[in-house]
Design an enzyme around this catalytic site. Structure first.
Site, PDB file in Angstrom:
ATOM      1  N   ARG A 186      -4.685 -12.911   3.149  1.00  0.00           N
ATOM      2  CA  ARG A 186      -4.993 -12.316   4.453  1.00  0.00           C
ATOM      3  C   ARG A 186      -4.371 -13.096   5.603  1.00  0.00           C
ATOM      4  O   ARG A 186      -4.356 -12.637   6.738  1.00  0.00           O
ATOM      5  CB  ARG A 186      -6.507 -12.213   4.628  1.00  0.00           C
ATOM      6  CG  ARG A 186      -7.148 -11.133   3.778  1.00  0.00           C
ATOM      7  CD  ARG A 186      -8.653 -11.209   3.766  1.00  0.00           C
ATOM      8  NE  ARG A 186      -9.121 -12.328   2.946  1.00  0.00           N
ATOM      9  CZ  ARG A 186     -10.402 -12.585   2.715  1.00  0.00           C
ATOM     10  NH1 ARG A 186     -11.343 -11.811   3.253  1.00  0.00           N
ATOM     11  NH2 ARG A 186     -10.757 -13.594   1.953  1.00  0.00           N
TER      12      ARG A 186
ATOM     13  N   ASP B  78      -6.880  -6.488   8.437  1.00  0.00           N
ATOM     14  CA  ASP B  78      -7.938  -6.727   7.457  1.00  0.00           C
ATOM     15  C   ASP B  78      -9.327  -6.455   8.012  1.00  0.00           C
ATOM     16  O   ASP B  78     -10.187  -5.930   7.305  1.00  0.00           O
ATOM     17  CB  ASP B  78      -7.862  -8.174   6.956  1.00  0.00           C
ATOM     18  CG  ASP B  78      -8.832  -8.428   5.816  1.00  0.00           C
ATOM     19  OD1 ASP B  78      -8.692  -7.760   4.766  1.00  0.00           O
ATOM     20  OD2 ASP B  78      -9.732  -9.271   5.975  1.00  0.00           O
TER      21      ASP B  78
ATOM     22  N   LYS C 157      -8.184  -0.038   2.770  1.00  0.00           N
ATOM     23  CA  LYS C 157      -7.803  -0.202   4.173  1.00  0.00           C
ATOM     24  C   LYS C 157      -7.056  -1.530   4.342  1.00  0.00           C
ATOM     25  O   LYS C 157      -7.228  -2.440   3.521  1.00  0.00           O
ATOM     26  CB  LYS C 157      -9.052  -0.138   5.054  1.00  0.00           C
ATOM     27  CG  LYS C 157     -10.166  -1.140   4.633  1.00  0.00           C
ATOM     28  CD  LYS C 157      -9.824  -2.556   4.978  1.00  0.00           C
ATOM     29  CE  LYS C 157     -10.705  -3.582   4.349  1.00  0.00           C
ATOM     30  NZ  LYS C 157     -10.165  -4.954   4.519  1.00  0.00           N
TER      31      LYS C 157
ATOM     32  N   HIS D 153       0.807  -1.223   0.000  1.00  0.00           N
ATOM     33  CA  HIS D 153       0.000   0.000   0.000  1.00  0.00           C
ATOM     34  C   HIS D 153       0.837   1.270   0.000  1.00  0.00           C
ATOM     35  O   HIS D 153       0.624   2.167  -0.823  1.00  0.00           O
ATOM     36  CB  HIS D 153      -0.948   0.010   1.205  1.00  0.00           C
ATOM     37  CG  HIS D 153      -2.143  -0.860   1.028  1.00  0.00           C
ATOM     38  ND1 HIS D 153      -3.168  -0.930   1.955  1.00  0.00           N
ATOM     39  CD2 HIS D 153      -2.497  -1.702   0.024  1.00  0.00           C
ATOM     40  CE1 HIS D 153      -4.085  -1.781   1.519  1.00  0.00           C
ATOM     41  NE2 HIS D 153      -3.697  -2.264   0.362  1.00  0.00           N
TER      42      HIS D 153
END
Length: 362
Positions: free
Chosen positions: A163, A175, A96, A78
């Site tokens: 994840r 997450d 997010k 990110h």
């Protein structure tokens, strides 16, 4: 008002959802996609009717074909791609959790400021009218003085899912906990102290499950629990001295009503009683509202509703939860209290993630 042209970095499934949501948007349209596999990008663009596809992220960013990019890459990527996107003159909506540390969050906003661009963390539920209504009810005293906030989110993902990958920045806190933390902060302010415990996904694995208690300003207590190997749960409960407000489906915002309980009487409060808010597609509305809100702010030159201070404070709380669970002790978040210190920007004493775990910096 003209529509902002968006590109998406990767062919991830959430990108498909955002593109479908944009079909009804007033201020946003997706026109391009980039993938590390050019053939996959072409197929994705053809399937979803996008004008352009690129065989690398760099090519899309340098193309001039878009005004803004949506970054739904793995969490570990990110910060890097948000900064690169900003440096090439593109606004950014990053999924997010925005960053894995408050310092990385600050890097992104520093890059945005230097480039004269905007970046936003993609907590889509915060922009929806359902959330606006819940905030108004609490602020107007519908439950009396707020005393307790409870939030939960769990899903079941198989081994091998990104994840559950340490290298890709996975874990239940990032997450899923980002939703719960963002709700607690939205309704009750910035935590003063957090105490968390977790169950790891094997030795050296991500946090598979985590539960935490937070001390909030004004003697409000908050609790959250998240899990990556549990049945689906989406819960947000706002409890006050005079009642309780339950927000059904708080994160995807598909419910037509909120539930208000006072003095043993239950009341269903419509989210859109006059049907004037354009909530016609429960599966996509929350993403469409987010895209329109962010795009309109960018086109007008306005500051986004949730900007630098919010994103950095969010990252600080997530980091403190990790640290508390690792050390088995409460973490004080007040400035000078030995923890991260929730402030506009990271402060001395904030904890950093390293290959060996957490350590005190500064």
């Amino acid at each position: 008002m003209s529509k902002l042209r968006w590109g998406v970095l990767s062919t991830a499934s959430i990108g498909r959802l955002m593109i479908e949501a944009s079909r009804q948007a007033e201020h946003a349209e997706f026109v391009a996609v980039a993938s590390r596999d050019a053939s996959r990008a072409r197929a994705f663009a053809g399937e979803l009717g996008l004008e352009a596809s690129f065989g690398s992220y760099e090519a899309l960013l340098a193309s001039g074909a878009v005004d803004a990019v949506y970054v739904p890459l793995p969490v570990s990527m990110h910060t890097d791609w948000t900064v690169r996107s900003l440096e090439t003159g593109n606004h950014v909506l990053c999924e997010k959790p925005f960053a894995t540390s408050p310092r990385d969050a600050a890097r992104c906003f520093d890059a945005a400021e230097a480039a004269g661009r905007r970046c936003v963390e993609g907590l889509m539920w915060r922009h929806h009218p359902q959330t606006t209504l819940a905030r108004k009810l609490v602020a107007d005293g519908a439950v009396g003085r707020l005393a307790t906030v409870r939030a939960a989110l769990s899903v079941s993902v198989p081994p091998g899912d990104i994840r559950r990958s340490v290298e890709l920045g996975g874990g239940a806190v990032g997450d899923l906990g980002c939703y719960c933390v963002s709700a607690i902060r939205l309704f009750a302010g910035e935590p003063e102290r957090v105490y968390a415990d977790r169950v790891a996904d094997g030795p050296g694995g991500v946090d598979l499950r985590l539960a935490a208690t937070m001390r909030m300003p004004g003697d409000v207590l908050a609790q959250l629990d998240v899990g990556l190997d549990l049945t689906r749960r989406d819960e947000l409960e706002l409890i006050g001295t005079d009642g309780r407000l339950t927000v059904p489906d708080p994160w995807l915002c598909r419910a037509a009503n909120l539930e208000l309980d006072r003095d043993g009487q239950a009341e269903r409060v419509p989210v859109d009683p006059g049907r004037t808010l354009g909530l016609t597609d429960p599966d996509h509305d929350v993403y469409r509202v987010e895209l329109d809100t962010v795009s309109a702010a960018i086109v007008k030159g306005d500051e986004p509703t949730f900007g630098r201070p919010d994103a950095i404070a969010q990252a600080q709380v997530l980091e403190a939860l990790h640290r508390s669970a690792k050390l088995g002790t409460p973490v004080d978040l007040t400035p000078g209290g030995g923890g991260s210190g929730v402030a506009k920007d990271p402060v001395a004493g904030a904890c950093q993630v390293t290959d060996g775990g957490y350590h005190e910096s500064g």
